[in-house]
Each structure stands twice: as C-alpha cells, then as structure tokens.
Design a protein around this motif. Structure first.
Motif, PDB file in Angstrom:
ATOM      1  N   PRO A 169       0.827  -1.208   0.000  1.00 30.22           N
ATOM      2  CA  PRO A 169       0.000   0.000   0.000  1.00 30.22           C
ATOM      3  C   PRO A 169       0.866   1.264   0.000  1.00 30.22           C
ATOM      4  N   VAL A 170       0.496   2.226  -0.830  1.00 32.83           N
ATOM      5  CA  VAL A 170       1.351   3.393  -1.060  1.00 32.83           C
ATOM      6  C   VAL A 170       1.607   4.184   0.216  1.00 32.83           C
ATOM      7  N   GLU A 171       0.552   4.548   0.924  1.00 30.34           N
ATOM      8  CA  GLU A 171       0.733   5.428   2.081  1.00 30.34           C
ATOM      9  C   GLU A 171       1.405   4.701   3.241  1.00 30.34           C
ATOM     10  N   GLN A 172       1.169   3.403   3.384  1.00 31.29           N
ATOM     11  CA  GLN A 172       1.872   2.642   4.407  1.00 31.29           C
ATOM     12  C   GLN A 172       3.367   2.569   4.086  1.00 31.29           C
ATOM     13  N   THR A 173       3.672   2.376   2.822  1.00 31.31           N
ATOM     14  CA  THR A 173       5.070   2.318   2.402  1.00 31.31           C
ATOM     15  C   THR A 173       5.742   3.670   2.585  1.00 31.31           C
ATOM     16  N   ARG A 174       5.002   4.725   2.276  1.00 31.87           N
ATOM     17  CA  ARG A 174       5.529   6.082   2.466  1.00 31.87           C
ATOM     18  C   ARG A 174       5.877   6.320   3.936  1.00 31.87           C
ATOM     19  N   ALA A 175       4.969   5.975   4.820  1.00 29.18           N
ATOM     20  CA  ALA A 175       5.189   6.201   6.252  1.00 29.18           C
ATOM     21  C   ALA A 175       6.383   5.380   6.761  1.00 29.18           C
ATOM     22  N   TYR A 176       6.478   4.138   6.318  1.00 30.08           N
ATOM     23  CA  TYR A 176       7.573   3.252   6.741  1.00 30.08           C
ATOM     24  C   TYR A 176       8.920   3.795   6.283  1.00 30.08           C
ATOM     25  N   CYS A 177       9.011   4.169   5.016  1.00 26.33           N
ATOM     26  CA  CYS A 177      10.278   4.685   4.481  1.00 26.33           C
ATOM     27  C   CYS A 177      10.652   6.020   5.116  1.00 26.33           C
ATOM     28  N   GLU A 178       9.666   6.890   5.340  1.00 29.18           N
ATOM     29  CA  GLU A 178       9.947   8.160   6.003  1.00 29.18           C
ATOM     30  C   GLU A 178      10.504   7.928   7.398  1.00 29.18           C
TER      31      GLU A 178
ATOM     32  N   LYS B 207      -1.579   2.400  -9.545  1.00 36.13           N
ATOM     33  CA  LYS B 207      -0.842   1.933  -8.371  1.00 36.13           C
ATOM     34  C   LYS B 207      -1.328   2.567  -7.076  1.00 36.13           C
ATOM     35  N   MET B 208      -1.948   3.733  -7.165  1.00 36.73           N
ATOM     36  CA  MET B 208      -2.554   4.303  -5.966  1.00 36.73           C
ATOM     37  C   MET B 208      -3.693   3.405  -5.478  1.00 36.73           C
ATOM     38  N   LYS B 209      -4.276   2.647  -6.410  1.00 36.08           N
ATOM     39  CA  LYS B 209      -5.353   1.724  -6.041  1.00 36.08           C
ATOM     40  C   LYS B 209      -4.807   0.360  -5.629  1.00 36.08           C
ATOM     41  N   THR B 210      -3.903  -0.185  -6.415  1.00 37.50           N
ATOM     42  CA  THR B 210      -3.434  -1.557  -6.184  1.00 37.50           C
ATOM     43  C   THR B 210      -2.307  -1.644  -5.177  1.00 37.50           C
ATOM     44  N   GLY B 211      -1.496  -0.594  -5.090  1.00 38.09           N
ATOM     45  CA  GLY B 211      -0.285  -0.615  -4.303  1.00 38.09           C
ATOM     46  C   GLY B 211       0.939  -0.703  -5.195  1.00 38.09           C
ATOM     47  N   ILE B 212       2.106  -0.628  -4.594  1.00 40.77           N
ATOM     48  CA  ILE B 212       3.371  -0.658  -5.335  1.00 40.77           C
ATOM     49  C   ILE B 212       3.841  -2.107  -5.470  1.00 40.77           C
TER      50      ILE B 212
ATOM     51  N   SER C  29       9.421  -2.859  12.736  1.00 40.81           N
ATOM     52  CA  SER C  29       8.857  -4.117  12.271  1.00 40.81           C
ATOM     53  C   SER C  29       8.101  -3.851  10.973  1.00 40.81           C
ATOM     54  N   PHE C  30       8.583  -4.398   9.882  1.00 41.73           N
ATOM     55  CA  PHE C  30       7.941  -4.213   8.577  1.00 41.73           C
ATOM     56  C   PHE C  30       6.471  -4.605   8.634  1.00 41.73           C
ATOM     57  N   GLU C  31       6.183  -5.749   9.250  1.00 48.95           N
ATOM     58  CA  GLU C  31       4.811  -6.268   9.283  1.00 48.95           C
ATOM     59  C   GLU C  31       3.858  -5.352  10.039  1.00 48.95           C
ATOM     60  N   GLU C  32       4.358  -4.594  11.015  1.00 54.29           N
ATOM     61  CA  GLU C  32       3.492  -3.682  11.773  1.00 54.29           C
ATOM     62  C   GLU C  32       3.185  -2.413  10.991  1.00 54.29           C
ATOM     63  N   TRP C  33       3.997  -2.114   9.986  1.00 55.34           N
ATOM     64  CA  TRP C  33       3.811  -0.881   9.209  1.00 55.34           C
ATOM     65  C   TRP C  33       3.138  -1.131   7.863  1.00 55.34           C
ATOM     66  N   ILE C  34       3.439  -2.272   7.255  1.00 58.83           N
ATOM     67  CA  ILE C  34       2.989  -2.495   5.883  1.00 58.83           C
ATOM     68  C   ILE C  34       2.253  -3.827   5.771  1.00 58.83           C
ATOM     69  N   ASP C  35       1.050  -3.774   5.216  1.00 59.90           N
ATOM     70  CA  ASP C  35       0.223  -4.957   4.990  1.00 59.90           C
ATOM     71  C   ASP C  35       0.403  -5.388   3.543  1.00 59.90           C
ATOM     72  N   ALA C  36       1.455  -6.172   3.280  1.00 58.14           N
ATOM     73  CA  ALA C  36       1.759  -6.600   1.916  1.00 58.14           C
ATOM     74  C   ALA C  36       0.760  -7.655   1.437  1.00 58.14           C
ATOM     75  N   LYS C  37       0.341  -7.544   0.165  1.00 55.08           N
ATOM     76  CA  LYS C  37      -0.596  -8.483  -0.434  1.00 55.08           C
ATOM     77  C   LYS C  37       0.070  -9.180  -1.608  1.00 55.08           C
ATOM     78  N   PRO C  38       0.139 -10.504  -1.601  1.00 51.40           N
ATOM     79  CA  PRO C  38       0.749 -11.220  -2.731  1.00 51.40           C
ATOM     80  C   PRO C  38       0.010 -10.915  -4.032  1.00 51.40           C
ATOM     81  N   MET C  39       0.769 -10.745  -5.103  1.00 57.61           N
ATOM     82  CA  MET C  39       0.152 -10.544  -6.408  1.00 57.61           C
ATOM     83  C   MET C  39      -0.336 -11.874  -6.939  1.00 57.61           C
ATOM     84  N   ASP C  40      -1.463 -11.870  -7.620  1.00 55.61           N
ATOM     85  CA  ASP C  40      -2.012 -13.096  -8.199  1.00 55.61           C
ATOM     86  C   ASP C  40      -1.115 -13.601  -9.326  1.00 55.61           C
TER      87      ASP C  40
END
Length: 365
Positions: free
Chosen positions: A7-16, A329-334, A354-365
């Motif tokens: 997710p874009v905004e979660q990734t933004r917050a984590y990297c920041e 990508k704003m819809k699907t994520g990066i 903790s990556f998992e606490e900041w970002i909810d990664a979703k496997p691509m189909d």
C-alpha cells in the motif's frame, strides 16, 4: 520471482520513518521518500523502493552526511552553483530545482548546478516540478562511470539521464531517459530476478555483449573493464554514437558546469561526489502561454491519433504512461519483488522497525 503489492501510504510512512531514524528532519524525509515513491508510481521500479538498500547502506557507511548544509558558491540572477558537501541527493536537488524555478519566474530563465552530492532518484521528478509551476524544466545527473564509449571496453561515462518537461493537456510532456540502453537499476532488477540481460544492453570486459547480469555488476563494482552500452547499443549502425554523445552532453550540464567530478573520477558508487544540473524556463518569453501550451497539446494529440502500426492500437506520448501508472498503483499498491521486500524488512530491523506492523503486503495473483 514473486511480487507483492505494498500500500502506497503505508510504504511512504515506513520509508519516512527509516530516514527519520537516520537523523533527517520531517521535511527532508518527506522530500526523499516522495522522489522514491514517485519512481514506483511512474512504473520505474529500478529507481523506487528497491534503491532503499543502497541509501541505507550509504548512510550507515557515512557516505551521506545527514547534518551537512548545501552552500551557494556562485550565483547570478539566472544561475547558481551549489556545493552539496555530501548531502542527500533528493533534498539538495529539490532545493536546487526550486531555485531554478524562482529565478525563471522572476527573470524568465533559471539554471542551477550542484556538485559533491549523492544519488537523486529519477531525473523526471525535478523536470516535473517545473511543469507543476507552469514552466518548462529540465534535469540531469552524472553518475560513476558505468557506460562504455562507442568502440570502447572501459566504462568512462555515467548512465547520466536527461529529463525535460513541458505543460500540456490532458497530459504534460515528460521525457526522462538514461543515456545508456538501460540504467544500472535495470541490470540490478534483472539480477534479482535471475534473468538474462537482453543482447546489446551491457558489455563484458572485452567490450562484447554480455547477458550475465551478475558478471556485469561485478565488473562495474570492481572497476574492471566492461559496463553498459550507450543508447544505440554496440555499433554505429544502431546509433551507439548518438547515445555516446548524449552522455557527454549530460556530463557537460552536470560535472563540467558545476566544477564537480566527471564520471571517470566519481568514486564510491556515486555517493558523495555526484553532480546535477537543473533549468527552468518561462515559455511565456516566446508569446502567449495559453497559445503555446495549446500548440504543444495539439501536437501531442496528433501523435496519439496518428496511424498505428499493425498489431498495435495505441501510440503514447512521453509522460502519459506515468500518469496512468500512478492512478493504477494508488489503487493496487506498489509492486515489490520478494528480494526488495526482504531488503525492506532487514532495513527496518536495523532501525528498530517491524515491517509487518507498518505495511500490509498483499501477494500478487
């Protein structure tokens, strides 16, 4: 190699937060990460979050000076030279481009060069800054020597990109290309995937086309012979000399005008001694801005509407794909490869996150 959506905004917050824990201010963190994520949103995976490991490593090794302040060492009404003193590339690049924009708004044109800095991300980000201010804009950076000259076998020039942006409707024109067939980041992506490089992308130590990504990267890292071909590939028959010349032009606008190091003398992978060049132009100096913008918009639409080659149903203009990619990508994520996710996890651990606490990664189909 498998990919996940981040997710874009979660990734933004984590990297920041990663950069914040390295000691950057909130504004600096925002600037750095916005450049990084813009690359991913544009579909330029090579310069997006997959570069986080490089930035983290450079900060750990003190190749980037978090506390340094860029200094203007030469200035006129329409130009300036900035001594970056090993600051983070994105923060100093934003400062320099804003200076060029301010000068263009006041005097019609502004050009600013930077020396002794670090990797600044995608060149198009800074050209786009001018476009968002209703100006024409351009940007370039040199890099460590990665590109071999036509008929050569030793890397002497950088992948040094050239970017130019111009307002237009419904999409601005945004041209951003490396002066090599592919940038180094593309070789890194192929290496992560375990994929073979395309013929004519990169050379081995004998100056011959090489499909082994790891071998090419090893030669570049060890400063051995070999590297990436200029735009046009191996021979003049495919235009190699044109890309070679564009690489020199990029060097002129960056290392030469700034008084910084030229690509053959850039060390540490381009960390700490890279040069940039920026310009902004008020195209209203040439007539009514609405009419000029309309003419540009008409030309681009005529290109899109022109007859299509067999098997193709669409012609794109530069900057169009980036707009559509961002919306998607704003819809699907990066999209992030398993290798990149693994790197982000390890960086987080280094910084107490903790990556998992900041970002909810979703496997691509």
């Amino acid at each position: 190699m498998a990919y996940s959506y981040l997710p874009v905004e979660q990734t933004r917050a984590y990297c920041e937060e990663i950069f914040r824990r390295h000691g950057f201010t909130d504004e600096e963190c925002r600037q750095i990460v916005d450049v990084v994520l813009t690359a991913d949103l544009f579909g330029i995976e090579s310069h997006g979050i997959q570069r986080m490991q490089r930035y983290h490593s450079s900060l750990e090794r003190k190749l980037v000076d978090v506390k340094a302040k860029p200094e203007i060492v030469f200035e006129t009404k329409v130009s300036a030279v900035i001594e970056a003193d090993r600051t983070m590339g994105q923060t100093t690049a934003v400062k320099a481009m804003n200076m060029a924009i301010d000068k263009a708004k006041e005097h019609g044109f502004g050009a600013v060069t930077v020396r002794n800095c670090n990797h600044y991300g995608i060149a198009g980000y800074y050209a786009r800054m001018a476009v968002l201010n209703d100006l024409m804009g351009g940007s370039s950076t040199n890099t460590e020597a990665i590109a071999i000259p036509t008929f050569g076998k030793k890397a002497m020039l950088g992948t040094s990109p050239l970017a130019l942006g111009m307002p237009a409707d419904p999409y601005p024109f945004l041209f951003d290309v490396a002066t090599t067939v592919v940038p180094r980041g593309k070789i890194e992506i192929y290496n992560k995937r375990g994929s073979t490089l395309e013929p004519g992308w990169a050379a081995d130590e004998f100056g011959r086309s090489c499909g082994d990504a790891q071998h090419v990267l090893d030669n570049i890292n060890a400063k051995q012979f070999g590297g990436i071909f200029p735009i046009g590939g191996e021979t003049m028959y495919t235009g190699s000399h044109k890309g070679y010349g564009l690489g020199i032009i990029a060097e002129l606008f960056t290392g030469i005008l700034s008084g910084g190091d030229t690509s053959p003398h850039v060390k540490n992978g381009g960390m700490g001694d890279t040069s940039f060049g920026f310009f902004a132009l008020d195209y209203g100096m040439f007539g009514d801005k609405k009419e000029i913008k309309a003419r540009m918009s008409t030309l681009l639409q005529e290109l899109r509407d022109s007859p299509k080659a067999d098997g193709h149903d669409r012609i794109y203009t530069h900057g169009e794909k980036e707009v559509e990619s961002t919306i998607e990508k704003m819809k699907t994520g990066i999209p992030a490869s398993d290798k990149t996710v693994e790197e982000l996890i390890h960086i987080g651990k280094d910084m107490g996150l903790s990556f998992e606490e900041w970002i909810d990664a979703k496997p691509m189909d």
